[in-house]
Write a protein that holds these residues in place. Structure first.
Motif, PDB file in Angstrom:
ATOM      1  N   PHE A   1       3.460  10.592   4.158  1.00 27.68           N
ATOM      2  CA  PHE A   1       3.226   9.469   3.247  1.00 27.68           C
ATOM      3  C   PHE A   1       4.559   8.864   2.793  1.00 27.68           C
ATOM      4  CE2 PHE A   1      -0.477  12.155   2.953  1.00 27.68           C
ATOM      5  CZ  PHE A   1      -1.538  11.260   2.939  1.00 27.68           C
TER       6      PHE A   1
ATOM      7  N   THR B   1       5.136   3.895  -2.687  1.00 24.18           N
ATOM      8  CA  THR B   1       5.137   2.444  -2.936  1.00 24.18           C
ATOM      9  C   THR B   1       4.800   2.198  -4.403  1.00 24.18           C
ATOM     10  OG1 THR B   1       2.786   2.195  -2.372  1.00 24.18           O
ATOM     11  CG2 THR B   1       4.386   1.922  -0.585  1.00 24.18           C
TER      12      THR B   1
ATOM     13  N   THR C   1       1.921   4.860  -5.805  1.00 25.25           N
ATOM     14  CA  THR C   1       1.020   5.219  -4.705  1.00 25.25           C
ATOM     15  C   THR C   1       1.784   5.816  -3.530  1.00 25.25           C
ATOM     16  OG1 THR C   1      -0.467   3.400  -5.310  1.00 25.25           O
ATOM     17  CG2 THR C   1      -0.727   4.337  -3.104  1.00 25.25           C
TER      18      THR C   1
ATOM     19  N   GLU D   1       1.384   5.961   0.323  1.00 18.54           N
ATOM     20  CA  GLU D   1       0.632   5.356   1.426  1.00 18.54           C
ATOM     21  C   GLU D   1       0.898   6.100   2.727  1.00 18.54           C
ATOM     22  OE1 GLU D   1       1.566   1.252   1.738  1.00 18.54           O
ATOM     23  OE2 GLU D   1       0.607   0.697  -0.152  1.00 18.54           O
ATOM     24  N   LYS D   2      -0.092   6.112   3.593  1.00 15.43           N
ATOM     25  CA  LYS D   2       0.044   6.771   4.890  1.00 15.43           C
ATOM     26  C   LYS D   2       1.212   6.175   5.664  1.00 15.43           C
ATOM     27  CE  LYS D   2      -2.746   8.055   8.930  1.00 15.43           C
ATOM     28  NZ  LYS D   2      -4.084   7.964   9.561  1.00 15.43           N
ATOM     29  N   ASN D   3       2.059   7.036   6.182  1.00 13.30           N
ATOM     30  CA  ASN D   3       3.248   6.594   6.912  1.00 13.30           C
ATOM     31  C   ASN D   3       2.897   6.358   8.384  1.00 13.30           C
ATOM     32  OD1 ASN D   3       5.770   6.124   7.952  1.00 13.30           O
ATOM     33  ND2 ASN D   3       6.704   7.999   7.147  1.00 13.30           N
TER      34      ASN D   3
ATOM     35  N   ASP E   1      -5.728   7.607   3.527  1.00 11.80           N
ATOM     36  CA  ASP E   1      -4.955   6.371   3.657  1.00 11.80           C
ATOM     37  C   ASP E   1      -3.925   6.254   2.541  1.00 11.80           C
ATOM     38  OD1 ASP E   1      -6.260   5.437   5.951  1.00 11.80           O
ATOM     39  OD2 ASP E   1      -7.914   4.642   4.747  1.00 11.80           O
ATOM     40  N   GLU E   2      -4.257   6.793   1.377  1.00 13.88           N
ATOM     41  CA  GLU E   2      -3.332   6.717   0.260  1.00 13.88           C
ATOM     42  C   GLU E   2      -3.683   7.754  -0.810  1.00 13.88           C
ATOM     43  OE1 GLU E   2      -3.756   2.768  -1.315  1.00 13.88           O
ATOM     44  OE2 GLU E   2      -5.473   3.318  -2.566  1.00 13.88           O
TER      45      GLU E   2
ATOM     46  N   LYS F   1      -3.116   8.049  -5.028  1.00 14.27           N
ATOM     47  CA  LYS F   1      -2.633   7.403  -6.247  1.00 14.27           C
ATOM     48  C   LYS F   1      -2.123   8.473  -7.220  1.00 14.27           C
ATOM     49  CE  LYS F   1      -5.535   3.264  -5.951  1.00 14.27           C
ATOM     50  NZ  LYS F   1      -4.373   2.390  -5.657  1.00 14.27           N
TER      51      LYS F   1
END
Length: 231
Positions: free
Chosen positions: A69, A72, A82, A84-86, A98-99, A101
């Motif tokens: 991840f 962001t 957050t 986020e998927k790398n 996917d993410e 939080k």
């Protein structure tokens, strides 16, 4: 006094494109665990030089990651951001989320309340909050290699410079009761600087924490005279 030396004199060199060789000046059985800590992880040199060492890692845009991840929405001061998927991660197909939080909550009681309301999927608790939730079905204990202790003033001329006095004090402190009844947050009594399960003595195969244990069993009835102390 701080002495600066060239990295070439420190026993560290790159022996291939993906191999770093480190030569120690004394045996260190836990070295492989030490270099697994985040502070020893390699950095992307071009990126660090681009943003500058003072700005690097202070915000999301000044942070680079090769993990599953990437961060962001972090400004360096805000409490919500957050992961986020790398898309560049080597095994991204194995990552199902996917993410994620994240929310920074500094107070353990506040974190628990948010968890109870369903506003957090998990929360780290400590102190009184942890003490009061030991019977909670949602509580998960995660052992960590942390050891807390009291630092005594052993300078010359101070009462606790006397080794026998320190031994006498050790005999009237019940660490088991302190951990289970006073802290009551899942902590266990320590008997060594080394946490259990951290390292194994390669010569005996035994837990190094147990081998270096120096715990005294509480004995409030033992007389000070047995330590050579005057009342």
């Amino acid at each position: 006094m701080l002495v600066k030396k060239s990295y070439k004199t420190l026993g560290i060199k790159a022996t291939s494109k993906r191999t770093l060789t480190i030569t120690l000046d004394h045996p260190m059985a836990y070295f492989n665990k030490l270099v697994a800590m985040p502070v020893f992880m390699p950095q992307d040199k071009p990126f660090v030089e681009k943003v500058g060492t003072k700005a690097y890692g202070t915000t999301a845009k000044n942070t680079v990651s090769n993990g599953a991840f990437k961060i962001t929405g972090w400004t360096g001061t805000n409490d919500s951001y957050t992961l986020e998927k790398n898309s560049h991660y080597w095994d991204k197909k194995a990552i199902k989320l996917d993410e994620i939080k994240y929310q920074t909550v500094k107070d353990a009681n506040t974190a628990h309340n948010l968890f109870t309301k369903g506003e957090l999927d998990d929360a780290t608790i400590s102190g009184v909050t942890a003490k009061n939730l030991q019977g909670n079905k949602n509580l998960k204990r995660v052992p960590k290699a942390w050891t807390y202790y009291l630092q005594l003033n052993q300078r010359n001329g101070q009462p606790l410079a006397n080794k026998k006095l320190r031994q006498a004090l050790s005999l009237v402190i019940d660490k088991q009761q302190l951990a289970s009844k006073v802290l009551a947050d899942g902590s266990t009594a320590a008997s060594s600087f080394v946490s259990p399960g951290t390292s194994t003595d390669p010569t005996t195969g035994k837990d190094f924490s147990k081998e270096t244990s120096t715990t005294y069993k509480p004995n409030v009835k033992k007389k000070p005279s047995n330590f050579g102390l005057k009342v």
